[in-house]
Structures are given as C-alpha cells and as structure tokens.
Design a protein around this motif. Structure first.
Motif, mmCIF file in Angstrom:
data_model
loop_
_atom_site.group_PDB
_atom_site.id
_atom_site.type_symbol
_atom_site.label_atom_id
_atom_site.label_comp_id
_atom_site.label_asym_id
_atom_site.label_seq_id
_atom_site.Cartn_x
_atom_site.Cartn_y
_atom_site.Cartn_z
ATOM 1 N N LEU A 35 13.466 -91.601 -37.844
ATOM 2 C CA LEU A 35 13.221 -90.817 -36.585
ATOM 3 C C LEU A 35 13.156 -91.565 -35.396
ATOM 4 O O LEU A 35 12.404 -92.584 -35.294
ATOM 5 C CB LEU A 35 11.999 -89.894 -36.874
ATOM 6 N N LEU A 36 13.884 -91.379 -34.245
ATOM 7 C CA LEU A 36 14.015 -92.068 -33.090
ATOM 8 C C LEU A 36 12.648 -91.454 -32.432
ATOM 9 O O LEU A 36 12.533 -90.340 -32.217
ATOM 10 C CB LEU A 36 15.032 -91.763 -32.181
ATOM 11 N N ARG A 37 12.113 -92.030 -31.329
ATOM 12 C CA ARG A 37 10.804 -91.826 -30.842
ATOM 13 C C ARG A 37 11.340 -91.118 -29.650
ATOM 14 O O ARG A 37 10.568 -90.161 -29.024
ATOM 15 C CB ARG A 37 10.219 -93.115 -30.373
ATOM 16 N N ALA A 38 12.896 -91.261 -29.048
ATOM 17 C CA ALA A 38 13.078 -90.645 -27.763
ATOM 18 C C ALA A 38 13.238 -89.197 -28.159
ATOM 19 O O ALA A 38 13.910 -88.703 -29.144
ATOM 20 C CB ALA A 38 14.310 -91.290 -27.578
ATOM 21 N N GLY A 39 12.602 -88.273 -27.478
ATOM 22 C CA GLY A 39 12.741 -86.818 -27.448
ATOM 23 C C GLY A 39 11.651 -86.359 -28.464
ATOM 24 O O GLY A 39 11.658 -85.089 -28.554
ATOM 25 N N GLN A 40 10.875 -87.093 -28.791
ATOM 26 C CA GLN A 40 9.585 -86.472 -29.875
ATOM 27 C C GLN A 40 8.360 -86.093 -29.382
ATOM 28 O O GLN A 40 7.340 -86.139 -30.116
ATOM 29 C CB GLN A 40 9.455 -87.545 -30.890
ATOM 30 N N SER A 41 8.485 -85.944 -28.112
ATOM 31 C CA SER A 41 7.136 -85.572 -27.271
ATOM 32 C C SER A 41 7.377 -84.096 -27.134
ATOM 33 O O SER A 41 8.497 -83.641 -26.739
ATOM 34 C CB SER A 41 7.087 -86.286 -26.131
ATOM 35 N N GLY A 42 6.334 -83.216 -26.850
ATOM 36 C CA GLY A 42 6.535 -81.868 -26.541
ATOM 37 C C GLY A 42 5.230 -81.362 -25.901
ATOM 38 O O GLY A 42 4.494 -82.238 -25.235
ATOM 39 N N ARG A 43 4.960 -80.117 -25.541
ATOM 40 C CA ARG A 43 3.887 -79.459 -25.193
ATOM 41 C C ARG A 43 3.412 -78.696 -26.041
ATOM 42 O O ARG A 43 3.878 -77.953 -26.946
ATOM 43 C CB ARG A 43 4.260 -78.783 -23.950
ATOM 44 N N CYS A 44 1.782 -78.714 -26.131
ATOM 45 C CA CYS A 44 1.232 -77.939 -27.247
ATOM 46 C C CYS A 44 1.200 -76.301 -26.848
ATOM 47 O O CYS A 44 1.139 -76.115 -25.453
ATOM 48 C CB CYS A 44 -0.308 -78.109 -27.086
ATOM 49 N N ARG A 45 1.544 -75.444 -27.423
ATOM 50 C CA ARG A 45 2.003 -74.070 -27.283
ATOM 51 C C ARG A 45 0.531 -73.525 -26.807
ATOM 52 O O ARG A 45 0.392 -72.319 -26.596
ATOM 53 C CB ARG A 45 2.466 -73.324 -28.307
ATOM 54 N N ARG A 46 -0.725 -73.890 -27.375
ATOM 55 C CA ARG A 46 -1.623 -73.402 -26.894
ATOM 56 C C ARG A 46 -2.349 -73.709 -25.760
ATOM 57 O O ARG A 46 -3.116 -73.070 -25.203
ATOM 58 C CB ARG A 46 -2.969 -73.922 -27.964
ATOM 59 N N CYS A 47 -2.339 -74.924 -25.351
ATOM 60 C CA CYS A 47 -3.021 -75.544 -23.938
ATOM 61 C C CYS A 47 -1.928 -76.125 -23.064
ATOM 62 O O CYS A 47 -2.239 -76.249 -22.006
ATOM 63 C CB CYS A 47 -4.099 -76.661 -24.287
ATOM 64 N N GLY A 48 -0.675 -76.455 -23.388
ATOM 65 C CA GLY A 48 0.297 -76.933 -22.579
ATOM 66 C C GLY A 48 0.167 -78.264 -22.179
ATOM 67 O O GLY A 48 1.014 -78.811 -21.567
ATOM 68 N N ASN A 49 -0.796 -79.152 -22.839
ATOM 69 C CA ASN A 49 -0.903 -80.434 -22.861
ATOM 70 C C ASN A 49 0.217 -81.417 -23.444
ATOM 71 O O ASN A 49 0.809 -80.670 -24.639
ATOM 72 C CB ASN A 49 -2.095 -81.143 -22.902
ATOM 73 N N ARG A 50 0.501 -82.442 -23.149
ATOM 74 C CA ARG A 50 1.467 -83.378 -23.876
ATOM 75 C C ARG A 50 1.055 -83.858 -25.187
ATOM 76 O O ARG A 50 0.112 -84.292 -25.351
ATOM 77 C CB ARG A 50 2.013 -84.470 -22.986
ATOM 78 N N ILE A 51 1.746 -83.871 -26.219
ATOM 79 C CA ILE A 51 1.625 -84.135 -27.513
ATOM 80 C C ILE A 51 2.788 -85.279 -27.980
ATOM 81 O O ILE A 51 3.971 -84.931 -27.581
ATOM 82 C CB ILE A 51 1.480 -83.133 -28.477
ATOM 83 N N ASP A 52 2.496 -85.909 -28.825
ATOM 84 C CA ASP A 52 3.330 -86.870 -29.477
ATOM 85 C C ASP A 52 3.617 -86.566 -31.164
ATOM 86 O O ASP A 52 2.506 -86.455 -31.518
ATOM 87 C CB ASP A 52 3.140 -88.448 -29.383
ATOM 88 N N ILE A 53 4.923 -86.394 -31.424
ATOM 89 C CA ILE A 53 5.067 -85.823 -32.870
ATOM 90 C C ILE A 53 5.459 -87.005 -33.662
ATOM 91 O O ILE A 53 6.476 -87.804 -33.274
ATOM 92 C CB ILE A 53 6.075 -84.651 -32.989
ATOM 93 N N TYR A 54 4.644 -87.342 -34.879
ATOM 94 C CA TYR A 54 4.973 -88.455 -35.772
ATOM 95 C C TYR A 54 5.021 -87.783 -37.158
ATOM 96 O O TYR A 54 4.633 -86.589 -37.486
ATOM 97 C CB TYR A 54 3.875 -89.586 -35.693
ATOM 98 N N GLN A 55 5.766 -88.591 -38.100
ATOM 99 C CA GLN A 55 5.737 -88.306 -39.536
ATOM 100 C C GLN A 55 4.607 -88.782 -40.219
ATOM 101 O O GLN A 55 4.243 -90.116 -39.895
ATOM 102 C CB GLN A 55 7.098 -88.828 -40.004
ATOM 103 N N ARG A 56 4.218 -88.136 -41.160
ATOM 104 C CA ARG A 56 2.966 -88.759 -41.903
ATOM 105 C C ARG A 56 3.629 -89.350 -43.257
ATOM 106 O O ARG A 56 4.863 -89.101 -43.472
ATOM 107 C CB ARG A 56 2.159 -87.669 -42.531
ATOM 108 N N THR A 57 2.778 -89.844 -44.076
ATOM 109 C CA THR A 57 3.238 -90.496 -45.272
ATOM 110 C C THR A 57 3.979 -89.487 -46.170
ATOM 111 O O THR A 57 4.836 -89.868 -46.956
ATOM 112 C CB THR A 57 2.308 -91.068 -46.071
ATOM 113 N N ASP A 58 3.674 -87.998 -46.066
ATOM 114 C CA ASP A 58 4.334 -87.196 -47.104
ATOM 115 C C ASP A 58 5.455 -86.395 -46.218
ATOM 116 O O ASP A 58 5.855 -85.502 -46.545
ATOM 117 C CB ASP A 58 3.293 -86.146 -47.205
ATOM 118 N N GLN A 59 5.894 -87.155 -45.171
ATOM 119 C CA GLN A 59 6.935 -86.719 -44.169
ATOM 120 C C GLN A 59 6.617 -85.207 -43.644
ATOM 121 O O GLN A 59 7.480 -84.842 -43.070
ATOM 122 C CB GLN A 59 8.300 -86.442 -44.958
ATOM 123 N N ARG A 60 5.621 -84.820 -43.516
ATOM 124 C CA ARG A 60 4.922 -83.640 -42.705
ATOM 125 C C ARG A 60 4.653 -84.194 -41.076
ATOM 126 O O ARG A 60 4.270 -85.366 -41.100
ATOM 127 C CB ARG A 60 4.044 -82.984 -43.341
#
Length: 286
Positions: A35-60
């Motif tokens: 997974l490329l890190r570019a474009g894997q940031s977003g906004r929380c739907r509950r508060c609107g603040n920035r979040i970074d999305i990563y994969q866990r060891t179980d690919q979730r």
C-alpha cells in the motif's frame, strides 16, 4: 519598462521549460505491505479531524492520529508503532509511539483513562471540530447501519470463502474493483471478477461460530466459495487484484482491500439463507 528576459531553463513567467518526468517507484519484494502512503489520509466522519489509515497485521485498516506522542504519556493498551508500513498494537521500545484516533476523537467516549497531555490534545481536536461546524465546512455523521438482507437477489455485501477463511465484501461481486496502481499512477479500473478466470461457486454452508463464541443455531447461509481454486487464484482475490496485476510483485496498491473478517454475530444482517440467482430475463413477445 524593460521586460525581464527569460532564462534558458524557464519561460517568461518563471515556469520551467523542461518538465522532469517523475521517477518510477516500485514496492520492494520483501515489503510486508504493497500500500502506498500517498492518498491514505482522510477525515474522521465523527469529528472532521485528519486521520492516517494503516494496515494491521491481519490486513484490517486502523485510523491513527497523524502525530507521534511520547510513549510515557500513552497507556500501554493504546500504544501502536509502525514497521514496514504495518501498524502493530504495542510499543517498539522507543520514546515515541502512535495512538488510535478513536482514543482522541471528540465524538467518542474515552474507553481508557487519559493523561493530562492526551486530554489537552483531545480538547484541541474538539475545538477544531467546533470551528469546522461553525464555519459549515463539516457536518458530523454517524455511520449508518447496513440494510437487512432480504430476498434472493445478488447480495449487496456477499460472504466469500478464501483460503479457508470467510470475508464480508464491501460491494457486490461484480463491483469489487482492483486496488493496484497503473502506469498512469491511477487506480486500476478492472474488476476482480474476471470472466476469463476460474469462477467460484455459490454454496449453502453452515454459519458456524468462530473460536471462543457460543454455539449458534444450525443455519445454512449463502457463501461464494473459492476453496476449489488454486492458491494463486485465491491469493489474487484476497489481495483484491485483477488478473493483470496478480503476478507483478513490484506493483503498488492505491487503496486498502475491502474485505472484512466475517463474524456471524456481528454480520447477521448479511446472512442469506437462499442461493442468489440472476434476475429473470423477459422474453419479447412476437
């Protein structure tokens, strides 16, 4: 007035005459994540603040706070660290760590006792959320529940059996899209369900409990079974790639795979007790 003469490498407005082509990048064969890190940031739907999305060891996926926090200020149960693009739920012995966004999100109730520093960060996020709401640039939303599965048409979120495990898809089978990056640096538009590749089989299989769960009623559910396919074909489905991007190991991913580990207790609304069938075709009257 004397116009400024253009230099040899730039136009009159200062823009470069010769554009450098971006250097092609490939994912290392030993990398645990494509997974490329570019474009894997977003906004929380509950508060609107920035979040970074990563994969866990179980690919979730997991949403982490974008800034690092001192390890001594974070409870042990909330410490995460990154290694090779994968998020691990514990510290790595360093003085800094990452923390899940759900711990700091103003829209959630804290599940752990936070220290003074984390409470201050949470207050800052709450003030930013209030500012976004006041300026009408953000409207908090609560994730809506999925509609119940009724009828016998094609499931909106089918259950697929891959590599002896069951996963819940995020869209119908024909709409599952490849997550690989093309040469144009865009996401591939080809579907995973390719007509030229071996297909799975719809079966009625028992919805048995997972490890550690109580026994469930003996109910048969519709499952798109891929167990009879070769391992490379099942791995292609698990990584959510089309046949063109199944073999190259250096191809990167632009999005997370949409699979979710199926839980018969949490995903009861997506259990179909009858096999789906294509819509009936109406013959023309002659």
């Amino acid at each position: 007035m004397c116009p400024n003469p253009a230099t040899g490498d730039c136009h009159w407005d200062g823009s470069p005459r010769h554009r450098r082509h971006p250097r092609p990048l490939r994912v290392d064969a030993t990398s645990p994540s494509r997974l490329l890190r570019a474009g894997q940031s977003g906004r929380c739907r509950r508060c609107g603040n920035r979040i970074d999305i990563y994969q866990r060891t179980d690919q979730r996926p997991i949403a982490l706070h974008p800034a690092e926090v001192a390890t001594e200020q974070v409870p042990d149960s909330c410490r995460w660290h990154l290694a090779g693009g994968i998020a691990h739920p514990h510290g790595d012995g360093s003085a800094w760590c990452r923390i899940p966004h759900t711990v700091l999100c103003p829209g959630n109730t804290p599940t752990a006792r936070l220290g003074r520093r984390l409470e201050e960060v949470r207050r800052q996020l709450a003030l930013r959320t209030r500012r976004l709401i006041d300026t009408r640039t953000f409207t908090p939303t609560t994730p809506a529940g999925d509609p119940p599965a009724t009828g016998v048409s094609s499931p909106a979120r089918p259950v697929v059996q891959i590599l002896l495990s069951r996963y819940l898809a995020d869209s119908p089978l024909e709409n599952i899209r490849c997550v690989a990056q093309t040469r144009q640096r865009l996401r591939c538009t080809h579907p995973v369900l390719d007509p030229t590749s071996p297909a799975g089989t719809w079966k009625l299989l028992p919805s048995g409990p997972q490890r550690g769960q109580l026994a469930l009623p003996d109910t048969l559910m519709a499952v798109y079974d891929l167990s009879h396919l070769p391992y490379p074909e099942q791995a292609r489905w698990r990584t959510q790639h089309c046949p063109a991007h199944a073999a190259p190991r250096g191809v990167a991913d632009l999005a997370l795979a949409g699979w979710q580990v199926f839980d018969p207790l949490l995903h009861t609304a997506h259990i179909y007790t009858r096999l789906p069938h294509p819509p009936a075709s109406h013959s023309r009257d002659r």
